[in-house]
Design a protein around this motif. Structure first.
Motif, mmCIF file in Angstrom:
data_model
loop_
_atom_site.group_PDB
_atom_site.id
_atom_site.type_symbol
_atom_site.label_atom_id
_atom_site.label_comp_id
_atom_site.label_asym_id
_atom_site.label_seq_id
_atom_site.Cartn_x
_atom_site.Cartn_y
_atom_site.Cartn_z
ATOM 1 N N GLU A 1 0.835 -1.203 0.000
ATOM 2 C CA GLU A 1 0.000 0.000 0.000
ATOM 3 C C GLU A 1 0.876 1.261 0.000
ATOM 4 O OE1 GLU A 1 -3.648 1.913 2.646
ATOM 5 O OE2 GLU A 1 -2.879 -0.073 3.147
ATOM 6 N N ASN A 2 1.888 1.276 0.845
ATOM 7 C CA ASN A 2 2.800 2.421 0.904
ATOM 8 C C ASN A 2 3.626 2.557 -0.371
ATOM 9 O OD1 ASN A 2 1.919 3.236 3.430
ATOM 10 N ND2 ASN A 2 3.405 1.952 4.495
ATOM 11 N N GLU A 3 4.025 1.434 -0.945
ATOM 12 C CA GLU A 3 4.765 1.459 -2.204
ATOM 13 C C GLU A 3 3.896 2.083 -3.306
ATOM 14 O OE1 GLU A 3 6.333 -1.888 -5.310
ATOM 15 O OE2 GLU A 3 6.767 -2.255 -3.189
ATOM 16 N N GLY A 4 2.627 1.740 -3.301
ATOM 17 C CA GLY A 4 1.709 2.309 -4.273
ATOM 18 C C GLY A 4 1.551 3.808 -4.107
ATOM 19 N N LYS A 5 1.444 4.249 -2.871
ATOM 20 C CA LYS A 5 1.335 5.690 -2.610
ATOM 21 C C LYS A 5 2.595 6.423 -3.075
ATOM 22 C CE LYS A 5 -1.854 5.300 1.278
ATOM 23 N NZ LYS A 5 -2.037 5.470 2.727
ATOM 24 N N ALA A 6 3.749 5.819 -2.826
ATOM 25 C CA ALA A 6 5.012 6.439 -3.248
ATOM 26 C C ALA A 6 5.095 6.514 -4.771
ATOM 27 C CB ALA A 6 6.193 5.646 -2.689
ATOM 28 N N GLU A 7 4.635 5.465 -5.430
ATOM 29 C CA GLU A 7 4.666 5.442 -6.894
ATOM 30 C C GLU A 7 3.731 6.516 -7.472
ATOM 31 O OE1 GLU A 7 4.228 2.070 -10.352
ATOM 32 O OE2 GLU A 7 4.985 1.502 -8.386
ATOM 33 N N GLN A 8 2.605 6.723 -6.825
ATOM 34 C CA GLN A 8 1.687 7.770 -7.271
ATOM 35 C C GLN A 8 2.321 9.153 -7.123
ATOM 36 O OE1 GLN A 8 -2.619 7.333 -6.163
ATOM 37 N NE2 GLN A 8 -1.797 5.599 -5.014
ATOM 38 N N THR A 9 3.046 9.350 -6.041
ATOM 39 C CA THR A 9 3.734 10.623 -5.822
ATOM 40 C C THR A 9 4.794 10.840 -6.890
ATOM 41 O OG1 THR A 9 3.318 10.480 -3.447
ATOM 42 C CG2 THR A 9 5.073 11.966 -4.155
ATOM 43 N N LYS A 10 5.530 9.784 -7.218
ATOM 44 C CA LYS A 10 6.538 9.865 -8.273
ATOM 45 C C LYS A 10 5.880 10.208 -9.605
ATOM 46 C CE LYS A 10 8.451 6.183 -10.267
ATOM 47 N NZ LYS A 10 9.237 4.962 -10.482
ATOM 48 N N GLY A 11 4.739 9.604 -9.867
ATOM 49 C CA GLY A 11 4.016 9.886 -11.102
ATOM 50 C C GLY A 11 3.543 11.321 -11.169
ATOM 51 N N SER A 12 3.067 11.839 -10.052
ATOM 52 C CA SER A 12 2.631 13.239 -10.006
ATOM 53 C C SER A 12 3.797 14.172 -10.295
ATOM 54 C CB SER A 12 2.033 13.569 -8.635
ATOM 55 O OG SER A 12 0.839 12.852 -8.429
ATOM 56 N N ALA A 13 4.955 13.855 -9.746
ATOM 57 C CA ALA A 13 6.135 14.692 -9.968
ATOM 58 C C ALA A 13 6.548 14.680 -11.437
ATOM 59 C CB ALA A 13 7.290 14.219 -9.088
ATOM 60 N N LYS A 14 6.482 13.507 -12.078
ATOM 61 C CA LYS A 14 6.835 13.419 -13.495
ATOM 62 C C LYS A 14 5.863 14.226 -14.349
ATOM 63 C CE LYS A 14 9.256 9.002 -13.797
ATOM 64 N NZ LYS A 14 9.201 7.638 -14.332
ATOM 65 N N LYS A 15 4.577 14.172 -13.988
ATOM 66 C CA LYS A 15 3.590 14.942 -14.753
ATOM 67 C C LYS A 15 3.861 16.436 -14.624
ATOM 68 C CE LYS A 15 -0.668 14.053 -15.366
ATOM 69 N NZ LYS A 15 -2.098 13.798 -15.263
ATOM 70 N N VAL A 16 4.182 16.886 -13.423
ATOM 71 C CA VAL A 16 4.486 18.303 -13.208
ATOM 72 C C VAL A 16 5.723 18.691 -14.001
ATOM 73 C CG1 VAL A 16 5.251 19.983 -11.488
ATOM 74 C CG2 VAL A 16 3.327 18.484 -10.981
ATOM 75 N N LYS A 17 6.721 17.817 -14.011
ATOM 76 C CA LYS A 17 7.937 18.077 -14.781
ATOM 77 C C LYS A 17 7.593 18.276 -16.259
ATOM 78 C CE LYS A 17 12.310 15.836 -16.028
ATOM 79 N NZ LYS A 17 13.087 14.595 -15.905
ATOM 80 N N GLY A 18 6.724 17.435 -16.794
ATOM 81 C CA GLY A 18 6.302 17.565 -18.181
ATOM 82 C C GLY A 18 5.538 18.847 -18.437
ATOM 83 N N GLU A 19 4.694 19.225 -17.486
ATOM 84 C CA GLU A 19 3.931 20.467 -17.628
ATOM 85 C C GLU A 19 4.839 21.681 -17.588
ATOM 86 O OE1 GLU A 19 0.951 20.047 -14.594
ATOM 87 O OE2 GLU A 19 -0.025 18.413 -15.679
ATOM 88 N N VAL A 20 5.858 21.657 -16.748
ATOM 89 C CA VAL A 20 6.811 22.745 -16.677
ATOM 90 C C VAL A 20 7.585 22.861 -17.996
ATOM 91 C CG1 VAL A 20 8.953 23.547 -15.561
ATOM 92 C CG2 VAL A 20 7.030 22.757 -14.159
ATOM 93 N N LYS A 21 7.988 21.703 -18.532
ATOM 94 C CA LYS A 21 8.677 21.719 -19.817
ATOM 95 C C LYS A 21 7.783 22.323 -20.898
ATOM 96 C CE LYS A 21 11.862 17.805 -19.450
ATOM 97 N NZ LYS A 21 12.176 16.470 -19.977
ATOM 98 N N ASP A 22 6.507 21.970 -20.880
ATOM 99 C CA ASP A 22 5.565 22.552 -21.838
ATOM 100 C C ASP A 22 5.468 24.068 -21.681
ATOM 101 O OD1 ASP A 22 4.742 20.431 -23.411
ATOM 102 O OD2 ASP A 22 2.918 20.030 -22.259
ATOM 103 N N ALA A 23 5.389 24.497 -20.437
ATOM 104 C CA ALA A 23 5.218 25.924 -20.155
ATOM 105 C C ALA A 23 6.417 26.738 -20.619
ATOM 106 C CB ALA A 23 4.979 26.143 -18.658
#
Length: 59
Positions: free
Chosen positions: A33-55
């Protein structure tokens, strides 16, 4: 890595993390369960990174 691939990988990480979190919750496996939560956080960070690159128009 391009902005699009960062966002796509982030979405995949978030989805697989949610599956792990729910599976861990249902099976009472706190580690999974905790591993899943951590993976979701990592995914959110990658999405933000992509959005920043777009911006800023960088790849």
């Amino acid at each position: 890595m391009s902005a699009s691939s960062d966002k796509a990988e982030g979405t995949m990480d978030k989805a697989s993390g949610k599956v792990k979190e729910v599976t861990g919750s249902v099976t009472n496996d706190k580690e999974m369960e905790n591993e899943g939560k951590a993976e979701q956080t990592k995914g959110s960070a990658k999405k933000v990174k992509g959005e920043v690159k777009d911006a800023f128009g960088s790849d």
